[in-house]
Write an enzyme that holds these catalytic residues in place. Structure first.
Site, PDB file in Angstrom:
ATOM      1  NE  ARG A  57       3.609  47.536  34.343  1.00  0.00           N
ATOM      2  CZ  ARG A  57       3.491  48.015  35.585  1.00  0.00           C
ATOM      3  NH1 ARG A  57       3.303  47.182  36.608  1.00  0.00           N
ATOM      4  NH2 ARG A  57       3.549  49.297  35.820  1.00  0.00           N
ATOM      5  CD  GLU A  68      -0.058  62.806  40.050  1.00  0.00           C
ATOM      6  OE1 GLU A  68      -0.149  61.565  40.029  1.00  0.00           O
ATOM      7  OE2 GLU A  68      -1.024  63.575  39.884  1.00  0.00           O
TER       8      GLU A  68
HETATM    9  C1  PRP Z   1       5.184  52.580  35.501  1.00  0.00           C
HETATM   10  C2  PRP Z   1       5.649  52.060  34.161  1.00  0.00           C
HETATM   11  C3  PRP Z   1       6.945  52.795  33.950  1.00  0.00           C
HETATM   12  C4  PRP Z   1       6.679  54.141  34.617  1.00  0.00           C
HETATM   13  C5  PRP Z   1       6.411  55.191  33.580  1.00  0.00           C
HETATM   14  O1  PRP Z   1       5.856  51.911  36.510  1.00  0.00           O
HETATM   15  O2  PRP Z   1       5.808  50.645  34.160  1.00  0.00           O
HETATM   16  O3  PRP Z   1       8.049  52.126  34.549  1.00  0.00           O
HETATM   17  O4  PRP Z   1       5.530  53.964  35.457  1.00  0.00           O
HETATM   18  O5  PRP Z   1       6.106  56.451  34.153  1.00  0.00           O
HETATM   19  P1  PRP Z   1       6.920  57.773  33.809  1.00  0.00           P
HETATM   20  O6  PRP Z   1       7.180  57.802  32.324  1.00  0.00           O
HETATM   21  O7  PRP Z   1       6.016  58.892  34.248  1.00  0.00           O
HETATM   22  O8  PRP Z   1       8.197  57.758  34.601  1.00  0.00           O
HETATM   23  P2  PRP Z   1       5.514  52.160  38.066  1.00  0.00           P
HETATM   24  O9  PRP Z   1       6.153  53.453  38.500  1.00  0.00           O
HETATM   25  O10 PRP Z   1       4.044  52.036  38.227  1.00  0.00           O
HETATM   26  O11 PRP Z   1       6.293  51.013  38.845  1.00  0.00           O
HETATM   27  P3  PRP Z   1       6.154  49.409  38.812  1.00  0.00           P
HETATM   28  O12 PRP Z   1       6.604  48.969  37.442  1.00  0.00           O
HETATM   29  O13 PRP Z   1       7.091  48.939  39.871  1.00  0.00           O
HETATM   30  O14 PRP Z   1       4.710  49.065  39.076  1.00  0.00           O
END
Ligand code: PRP
Length: 177
Positions: A64, A101
Protein backbone atom coordinates in the site's frame (compact mmCIF):
# COMPACT_ATOMS: atom_id res chain seq x y z
CA UNK A 1 -4.44 18.98 15.62
CA UNK A 2 -6.66 21.59 14.04
CA UNK A 3 -6.50 20.47 10.41
CA UNK A 4 -10.11 19.53 9.50
CA UNK A 5 -8.82 17.31 6.69
CA UNK A 6 -7.43 14.86 9.26
CA UNK A 7 -10.86 14.15 10.72
CA UNK A 8 -12.19 13.31 7.27
CA UNK A 9 -9.20 11.06 6.60
CA UNK A 10 -9.77 9.21 9.88
CA UNK A 11 -13.43 8.69 9.05
CA UNK A 12 -12.70 7.54 5.49
CA UNK A 13 -10.58 4.61 6.69
CA UNK A 14 -12.80 1.59 7.19
CA UNK A 15 -12.14 -0.57 10.24
CA UNK A 16 -12.73 -4.27 9.53
CA UNK A 17 -12.81 -6.36 12.73
CA UNK A 18 -11.16 -9.79 12.75
CA UNK A 19 -9.38 -9.43 9.42
CA UNK A 20 -7.20 -11.16 8.33
CA UNK A 21 -7.50 -13.13 11.56
CA UNK A 22 -9.43 -13.01 14.86
CA UNK A 23 -8.58 -10.06 17.06
CA UNK A 24 -7.08 -7.86 14.36
CA UNK A 25 -8.87 -4.56 13.65
CA UNK A 26 -7.86 -4.07 10.01
CA UNK A 27 -7.43 -0.45 8.94
CA UNK A 28 -8.67 -0.47 5.33
CA UNK A 29 -7.43 2.53 3.34
CA UNK A 30 -9.19 1.42 0.14
CA UNK A 31 -12.32 3.27 1.30
CA UNK A 32 -10.26 6.47 1.60
CA UNK A 33 -9.25 6.05 -2.07
CA UNK A 34 -12.91 6.03 -3.14
CA UNK A 35 -13.38 9.64 -2.01
CA UNK A 36 -11.44 11.86 -4.41
CA UNK A 37 -11.24 14.86 -2.08
CA UNK A 38 -10.02 12.85 0.89
CA UNK A 39 -7.53 10.91 -1.24
CA UNK A 40 -6.20 14.17 -2.68
CA UNK A 41 -6.07 15.81 0.76
CA UNK A 42 -4.00 12.89 2.02
CA UNK A 43 -1.45 13.23 -0.77
CA UNK A 44 -1.47 17.05 -0.51
CA UNK A 45 -0.61 17.01 3.20
CA UNK A 46 2.46 14.90 2.48
CA UNK A 47 3.40 16.99 -0.56
CA UNK A 48 3.16 20.24 1.41
CA UNK A 49 5.38 18.79 4.12
CA UNK A 50 8.09 17.37 1.83
CA UNK A 51 8.07 19.78 -1.14
CA UNK A 52 11.01 21.89 0.02
CA UNK A 53 13.04 19.25 1.83
CA UNK A 54 15.31 18.39 -1.12
CA UNK A 55 14.11 14.80 -1.24
CA UNK A 56 15.30 12.98 -4.36
CA UNK A 57 13.80 9.55 -3.70
CA UNK A 58 10.44 8.40 -2.37
CA UNK A 59 10.70 4.73 -1.36
CA UNK A 60 7.31 3.02 -1.17
CA UNK A 61 6.72 -0.19 0.76
CA UNK A 62 4.75 -3.00 -0.88
CA UNK A 63 1.85 -3.09 -1.17
CA UNK A 64 0.00 0.00 0.00
CA UNK A 65 3.03 2.29 0.01
CA UNK A 66 2.71 1.93 -3.78
CA UNK A 67 -0.66 3.68 -3.66
CA UNK A 68 0.54 6.90 -2.01
CA UNK A 69 4.24 7.04 -2.86
CA UNK A 70 4.20 7.70 -6.62
CA UNK A 71 1.79 10.66 -6.37
CA UNK A 72 3.98 12.24 -3.71
CA UNK A 73 7.14 11.57 -5.73
CA UNK A 74 5.73 13.17 -8.88
CA UNK A 75 4.52 16.24 -6.98
CA UNK A 76 7.80 16.91 -5.16
CA UNK A 77 10.05 16.13 -8.13
CA UNK A 78 11.54 12.91 -6.77
CA UNK A 79 11.96 9.44 -8.20
CA UNK A 80 9.93 6.50 -6.89
CA UNK A 81 11.63 3.33 -5.71
CA UNK A 82 9.53 0.27 -4.84
CA UNK A 83 10.63 -1.77 -1.82
CA UNK A 84 9.19 -5.19 -2.52
CA UNK A 85 8.49 -8.49 -0.86
CA UNK A 86 10.97 -11.32 -1.70
CA UNK A 87 11.47 -12.58 -5.26
CA UNK A 88 9.37 -9.88 -6.93
CA UNK A 89 12.13 -7.63 -8.28
CA UNK A 90 13.86 -9.03 -11.39
CA UNK A 91 17.23 -7.33 -11.07
CA UNK A 92 20.01 -7.62 -8.52
CA UNK A 93 18.69 -6.79 -5.06
CA UNK A 94 19.72 -6.17 -1.50
CA UNK A 95 17.46 -7.62 1.22
CA UNK A 96 16.56 -6.88 4.81
CA UNK A 97 14.64 -9.27 7.05
CA UNK A 98 12.23 -8.03 9.68
CA UNK A 99 10.21 -9.63 12.44
CA UNK A 100 6.50 -10.36 12.25
CA UNK A 101 4.29 -11.50 15.09
CA UNK A 102 5.12 -15.03 13.99
CA UNK A 103 8.23 -15.51 11.90
CA UNK A 104 9.97 -13.04 9.62
CA UNK A 105 9.45 -11.31 6.30
CA UNK A 106 11.79 -9.48 4.00
CA UNK A 107 11.97 -6.34 1.87
CA UNK A 108 14.12 -6.02 -1.23
CA UNK A 109 15.44 -3.06 -3.24
CA UNK A 110 17.10 -2.99 -6.64
CA UNK A 111 20.82 -2.36 -6.57
CA UNK A 112 21.54 0.93 -8.33
CA UNK A 113 18.09 2.44 -7.73
CA UNK A 114 19.40 4.79 -5.05
CA UNK A 115 22.80 6.48 -5.01
CA UNK A 116 24.96 7.35 -1.99
CA UNK A 117 24.06 10.75 -0.54
CA UNK A 118 20.49 10.80 -1.81
CA UNK A 119 17.82 12.14 0.52
CA UNK A 120 14.97 9.66 0.93
CA UNK A 121 11.42 9.61 2.21
CA UNK A 122 9.95 6.20 3.14
CA UNK A 123 6.19 5.89 2.69
CA UNK A 124 3.68 3.24 3.71
CA UNK A 125 -0.02 3.21 4.52
CA UNK A 126 0.27 2.05 8.12
CA UNK A 127 2.77 1.54 10.91
CA UNK A 128 2.09 -0.91 13.73
CA UNK A 129 5.30 -2.23 15.30
CA UNK A 130 7.60 -0.27 13.00
CA UNK A 131 9.38 -3.45 11.90
CA UNK A 132 8.61 -2.94 8.23
CA UNK A 133 9.69 0.70 8.21
CA UNK A 134 12.91 -0.13 10.03
CA UNK A 135 13.81 -2.70 7.36
CA UNK A 136 13.17 -0.04 4.71
CA UNK A 137 15.42 2.42 6.54
CA UNK A 138 18.19 -0.19 6.74
CA UNK A 139 17.98 -0.86 2.98
CA UNK A 140 18.34 2.83 2.15
CA UNK A 141 21.12 3.44 4.66
CA UNK A 142 23.07 0.41 3.37
CA UNK A 143 23.40 2.13 0.00
CA UNK A 144 24.44 5.40 1.60
CA UNK A 145 21.16 7.30 1.38
CA UNK A 146 19.97 9.61 4.14
CA UNK A 147 16.44 8.83 5.32
CA UNK A 148 14.92 12.21 6.02
CA UNK A 149 11.70 10.79 7.46
CA UNK A 150 9.30 7.84 7.41
CA UNK A 151 5.68 8.72 6.70
CA UNK A 152 2.41 6.80 7.07
CA UNK A 153 -1.24 7.66 6.71
CA UNK A 154 -2.21 5.83 9.88
CA UNK A 155 -0.26 4.66 12.90
CA UNK A 156 -0.85 3.27 16.34
CA UNK A 157 0.25 5.71 19.03
CA UNK A 158 2.54 3.19 20.75
CA UNK A 159 4.95 3.42 17.87
CA UNK A 160 5.94 6.86 19.08
CA UNK A 161 7.89 5.22 21.85
CA UNK A 162 8.99 2.20 19.85
CA UNK A 163 12.76 2.00 19.57
CA UNK A 164 12.73 0.07 16.30
CA UNK A 165 13.15 3.19 14.21
CA UNK A 166 16.12 4.18 16.36
CA UNK A 167 15.10 7.81 16.66
CA UNK A 168 14.34 8.19 12.96
CA UNK A 169 11.68 10.80 12.44
CA UNK A 170 8.21 9.33 11.89
CA UNK A 171 5.25 11.32 10.56
CA UNK A 172 1.72 9.91 10.86
CA UNK A 173 -1.42 11.68 9.76
CA UNK A 174 -4.01 9.92 11.90
CA UNK A 175 -4.46 7.27 14.58
CA UNK A 176 -6.86 4.31 14.39
CA UNK A 177 -10.38 4.84 15.66
C1 PRP B 1 1.08 -3.94 6.71
C2 PRP B 1 1.20 -2.46 6.45
C3 PRP B 1 2.66 -2.19 6.69
C4 PRP B 1 3.00 -3.18 7.80
C5 PRP B 1 3.09 -2.47 9.12
O1 PRP B 1 1.50 -4.64 5.59
O2 PRP B 1 0.78 -2.11 5.13
O3 PRP B 1 3.45 -2.43 5.53
O4 PRP B 1 1.94 -4.15 7.83
O5 PRP B 1 3.36 -3.35 10.19
P1 PRP B 1 4.60 -3.18 11.17
O6 PRP B 1 4.74 -1.71 11.50
O7 PRP B 1 4.25 -4.01 12.37
O8 PRP B 1 5.82 -3.71 10.47
P2 PRP B 1 1.40 -6.25 5.51
O9 PRP B 1 2.53 -6.84 6.31
O10 PRP B 1 0.02 -6.63 5.89
O11 PRP B 1 1.72 -6.60 4.00
P3 PRP B 1 0.95 -6.24 2.63
O12 PRP B 1 1.09 -4.74 2.45
O13 PRP B 1 1.70 -6.98 1.58
O14 PRP B 1 -0.49 -6.66 2.77
Amino acid sequence: QGDPRLQAITEAIRVVPHFPKPGIMFQDITTLLLDHKTFKDTVDIFVDRYRDMHISVVAGIEARGFIFGPSIALAIGAKFVPLRKPRKLPGEVISEDYELEYGTDCLEMHVGAVQPGERALVIDDLVATGGTLSAAVRLLERVGAEVVECACVIGVPEVKVNCRLKGKSLYMLVEPR
